[in-house]
Design a protein around this motif. Structure first.
Motif, PDB file in Angstrom:
ATOM      1  N   LEU A 138      -6.610   0.301   9.811  1.00  0.00           N
ATOM      2  CA  LEU A 138      -6.569  -0.208   8.439  1.00  0.00           C
ATOM      3  C   LEU A 138      -5.724   0.727   7.569  1.00  0.00           C
ATOM      4  O   LEU A 138      -5.958   1.932   7.525  1.00  0.00           O
TER       5      LEU A 138
ATOM      6  N   CYS B 247       0.847  -1.194   0.000  1.00  0.00           N
ATOM      7  CA  CYS B 247       0.000   0.000   0.000  1.00  0.00           C
ATOM      8  C   CYS B 247       0.886   1.249   0.000  1.00  0.00           C
ATOM      9  O   CYS B 247       1.858   1.327   0.756  1.00  0.00           O
TER      10      CYS B 247
ATOM     11  N   THR C  52       0.192  -9.414   6.931  1.00  0.00           N
ATOM     12  CA  THR C  52      -0.543  -8.185   6.609  1.00  0.00           C
ATOM     13  C   THR C  52      -0.738  -7.273   7.815  1.00  0.00           C
ATOM     14  O   THR C  52      -1.245  -6.158   7.658  1.00  0.00           O
ATOM     15  N   HIS C  53      -0.352  -7.728   8.998  1.00  0.00           N
ATOM     16  CA  HIS C  53      -0.514  -6.895  10.202  1.00  0.00           C
ATOM     17  C   HIS C  53       0.841  -6.695  10.868  1.00  0.00           C
ATOM     18  O   HIS C  53       1.611  -7.636  11.033  1.00  0.00           O
TER      19      HIS C  53
ATOM     20  N   THR D 177      -3.076  -3.940   7.948  1.00  0.00           N
ATOM     21  CA  THR D 177      -3.405  -3.220   9.177  1.00  0.00           C
ATOM     22  C   THR D 177      -2.155  -3.072  10.035  1.00  0.00           C
ATOM     23  O   THR D 177      -1.129  -3.712   9.796  1.00  0.00           O
TER      24      THR D 177
ATOM     25  N   THR E 107      -8.001 -10.419  -1.758  1.00  0.00           N
ATOM     26  CA  THR E 107      -7.935  -9.042  -1.292  1.00  0.00           C
ATOM     27  C   THR E 107      -7.329  -9.032   0.099  1.00  0.00           C
ATOM     28  O   THR E 107      -7.896  -9.601   1.031  1.00  0.00           O
ATOM     29  N   ALA E 108      -6.161  -8.416   0.232  1.00  0.00           N
ATOM     30  CA  ALA E 108      -5.443  -8.389   1.511  1.00  0.00           C
ATOM     31  C   ALA E 108      -5.740  -7.086   2.238  1.00  0.00           C
ATOM     32  O   ALA E 108      -5.686  -6.002   1.648  1.00  0.00           O
ATOM     33  N   LYS E 109      -6.059  -7.187   3.511  1.00  0.00           N
ATOM     34  CA  LYS E 109      -6.278  -6.026   4.354  1.00  0.00           C
ATOM     35  C   LYS E 109      -5.011  -5.782   5.186  1.00  0.00           C
ATOM     36  O   LYS E 109      -4.699  -6.563   6.086  1.00  0.00           O
TER      37      LYS E 109
ATOM     38  N   CYS F  53      -4.971  -0.148   4.071  1.00  0.00           N
ATOM     39  CA  CYS F  53      -5.677  -0.208   2.805  1.00  0.00           C
ATOM     40  C   CYS F  53      -6.114  -1.646   2.550  1.00  0.00           C
ATOM     41  O   CYS F  53      -5.631  -2.583   3.209  1.00  0.00           O
ATOM     42  N   GLU F  54      -7.018  -1.793   1.627  1.00  0.00           N
ATOM     43  CA  GLU F  54      -7.404  -3.109   1.126  1.00  0.00           C
ATOM     44  C   GLU F  54      -6.825  -3.241  -0.269  1.00  0.00           C
ATOM     45  O   GLU F  54      -7.197  -2.499  -1.175  1.00  0.00           O
ATOM     46  N   GLN F  55      -5.903  -4.172  -0.414  1.00  0.00           N
ATOM     47  CA  GLN F  55      -5.136  -4.293  -1.652  1.00  0.00           C
ATOM     48  C   GLN F  55      -5.564  -5.546  -2.418  1.00  0.00           C
ATOM     49  O   GLN F  55      -5.305  -6.661  -1.973  1.00  0.00           O
TER      50      GLN F  55
END
Length: 606
Positions: A113, A74, A171-172, A211, A207-209, A115-117
């Motif tokens: 959050l 992101c 992703t976090h 955070t 779709t990866a979130k 972004c949602e990629q």
């Protein structure tokens, strides 16, 4: 000459400023307050402290690094901005890019959050390759480094002996930051495996979130002590104790060996002095040994133009190493002071060029050389020439790989200008000063018109076996320390024990000088008077041993692989070892020259 150094320093400052401009883009105005606070490292509550992404790359290949956004992460909504970088930082493969993480001072966040990629096949392939090769990311927060891994790979064993690999993308990110009043003291980053996204080969799209969370904790650690944790990181107390024990053991072994050889050599010399000091005509008619070649021992060597260029450049590298040690011992190179060592090497090499020119031209004049212009030009290119050729090849490889190890065009121009406007002029001025030096070559004995014939020597007294014997003892003195240096330069360790390295360097110089003197004496004792090049080659042979150690380290002690990492490792280490060869060769020759002058001055030579 007195006006030249201030001019060189001024030129360096201007070039450094030009480098900063040529390698960066303008930072937006809204970051002005944050950047001002970032300079003095003092922040108010809710002040924005930028988190800069430096690079990503395989953990086992430190030279193979890429820009952070070469992976489809992101990006900030206002666009990616770059931080101003100095020349040393760029040479160190840093590229500071802004990130979308909002880490205001003392403002905690819980699962924000980013972004949602959407990840299509192309993006999944990039992330999958990064996870498979164990990529990591490196960031800087208030000039403090943080690291984390891109993801993880799991191996699953299915019935029937089938092995399946699962790839997970982290992703976090959890940021754990410690502060003391208005200062950032420490930052730690951890990735949550429970928040990983499956990006295995059977996944077509996802779709990866992305955070993150931020935790702020007060601490009593003072600001000027915040880098001590990085100094403790490379070696724990147990390893440090073993390290010291190994160094002391190596030093004692080398000192015992050199002391043993010194005792033997001094006794033999004492007997020679007694024998040669007797005024006995019969003995003069039967004289043999090193006194027999007194009319040829000070005959100047062949290829004296190249020889003097080697000696001048080796002297420059010797003083360059001394200056680096002085800066290190006073604390200039603290952990993760980005690019400071590279900047010091570039600047000091340029400013010490006058030493190379003066020494080379002075000795060339003493050796009755006439092509002094060629000598100065050869001194300019004898080390820089091969280095520039190697750099051009390796930089081309890095460009093909699109790695941050490739220097930008503007940086290359600045370094070339620095070399052409500072290094070469200082070498020329030093060469002119050396040429005009009125010192004459001191030789206690007259040189015969025609050289004596050298008797047939056994194979073990030829050049190559002598170089092997000469290089082994100094190499054994630095063998233990080489691993830690290699792990720092070609790994992720941090080298901070500069006092030990300085001791090892002194021992290396002393042992090289002594072993070369001993071999020179043994060479003259068998009436081989061609000791000039032999002493230089024997002194510099330790560089060949170090390059041989490179193969052992690469294939047995490291996990490095790939064409780019291999070429970078062996290419740049070839240049480092060549520098070792020139520096230690100069030490060996200068020590042998002092020894030869001493012994022939102590006897009567008609």
């Amino acid at each position: 000459m007195k006006l030249l150094v201030p001019f060189a320093v001024l030129a360096l400052l201007q070039l450094s400023a030009a480098t900063r401009v040529s390698m960066t883009v303008e930072v937006p105005q809204q970051l002005g307050r944050a950047l001002l606070s970032e300079k003095d490292h003092k922040y108010a509550v809710d002040d924005k402290v930028p988190l800069w992404a430096s690079k990503v790359g395989p953990f086992t290949n430190p030279s193979e690094t890429y820009e952070y956004y070469s992976l489809p992460y992101c990006q900030p909504k206002e666009g990616v901005k770059h931080k101003l970088l100095g020349m040393g930082e760029v040479v160190d493969a840093n590229r500071m890019a802004s990130t979308p993480y909002q880490l205001q001072f003392r403002k905690p966040r819980t699962r924000e959050l980013v972004c949602e990629q959407p990840l299509d096949q192309e993006k999944l392939a990039k992330f999958r390759k990064a996870v498979e090769e164990d990529w990591y990311f490196q960031m800087y927060y208030d000039d403090l480094p943080v690291w984390g891994f891109i993801g993880k790979m799991e191996k699953l064993f299915k019935p029937g002996g089938v092995t399946e690999f699962k790839y997970y993308l982290f992703t976090h990110i959890d940021f754990d930051i410690k502060y003391n009043e208005d200062r950032v003291i420490e930052i730690n980053v951890s990735t949550d495996p429970a928040e990983a996204v499956d990006i295995s080969e059977n996944v077509t799209a996802v779709t990866a979130k992305f955070t993150y969370s931020v935790k702020w904790t007060p601490t009593t650690t003072k600001f000027d002590q915040r880098l001590q944790r990085y100094e403790r990181f490379p070696l724990n107390p147990v390893h440090l104790e073993i390290h010291w024990f190994s160094i002391i053991n190596s030093c004692v072994t080398v000192l015992l060996l050199t002391g043993f050889l010194a005792t033997i050599l001094m006794r033999v010399l004492k007997a020679d002095f007694v024998k040669y000091s007797k005024d006995d005509p019969a003995m003069d008619e039967e004289e043999s040994g090193w006194k027999y070649v007194h009319g040829d021992v000070f005959r100047f060597p062949p290829y004296k133009n190249l020889f003097c260029a080697f000696v001048g450049t080796g002297t420059q590298l010797f003083y360059l190493a001394l200056f680096i040690f002085v800066l290190a011992l006073v604390g200039v190179f603290y952990p993760y002071n980005r690019g400071s060592l590279y900047t010091a090497l570039i600047v000091l090499y340029s400013l010490t060029a006058c030493i190379a020119g003066f020494v080379a031209s002075s000795y060339y004049r003493q050796m009755e050389g006439e092509l002094w212009v060629r000598n100065i030009l050869m001194t300019c290119f004898v080390f820089c020439g091969p280095f520039l050729i190697m750099f051009a090849f390796l930089n081309t490889v890095a460009i093909v790989y699109r790695s941050t190890a490739a220097l930008p065009f503007g940086t290359i121009v600045i370094i070339l200008l620095l070399w052409s406007l500072v290094t070469i002029p200082l070498t020329v001025f030093g060469g002119i000063a050396g040429k005009n030096n009125r010192a004459e070559f001191f030789a206690p004995c007259r040189t015969n018109k025609y050289p004596r014939e050298i008797p047939q020597l056994p194979w073990y007294r030829t050049t190559v076996p002598q170089m092997i014997m000469a290089g082994f003892l100094p190499f054994s003195a630095i063998y233990v320390e080489l691993y830690y240096i290699f792990a720092s330069v070609w790994g992720h360790k941090v080298y901070i024990i500069w006092s030990i390295l300085a001791i090892v360097y002194i021992i290396l110089i002393v042992v090289t000088a002594f072993i070369t003197i001993a071999l020179t004496y043994f060479q003259l004792a068998v009436e081989d008077h061609q000791w000039w090049w032999r002493s230089f080659l024997c002194g510099g042979s330790t560089g060949i041993f170090v390059y041989g150690y490179c193969f052992y380290y690469y294939y047995a002690r490291s996990d490095m692989s790939g064409f780019m990492q291999t070429t970078f490792f062996f290419g740049y280490m070839a240049m480092v070892c060549f520098g070792f060869f020139l520096m230690l060769g100069t030490v060996g020759w200068r020590a042998s020259l002092m020894f030869v002058r001493h012994i022939y001055r102590a006897i009567k030579c008609e």
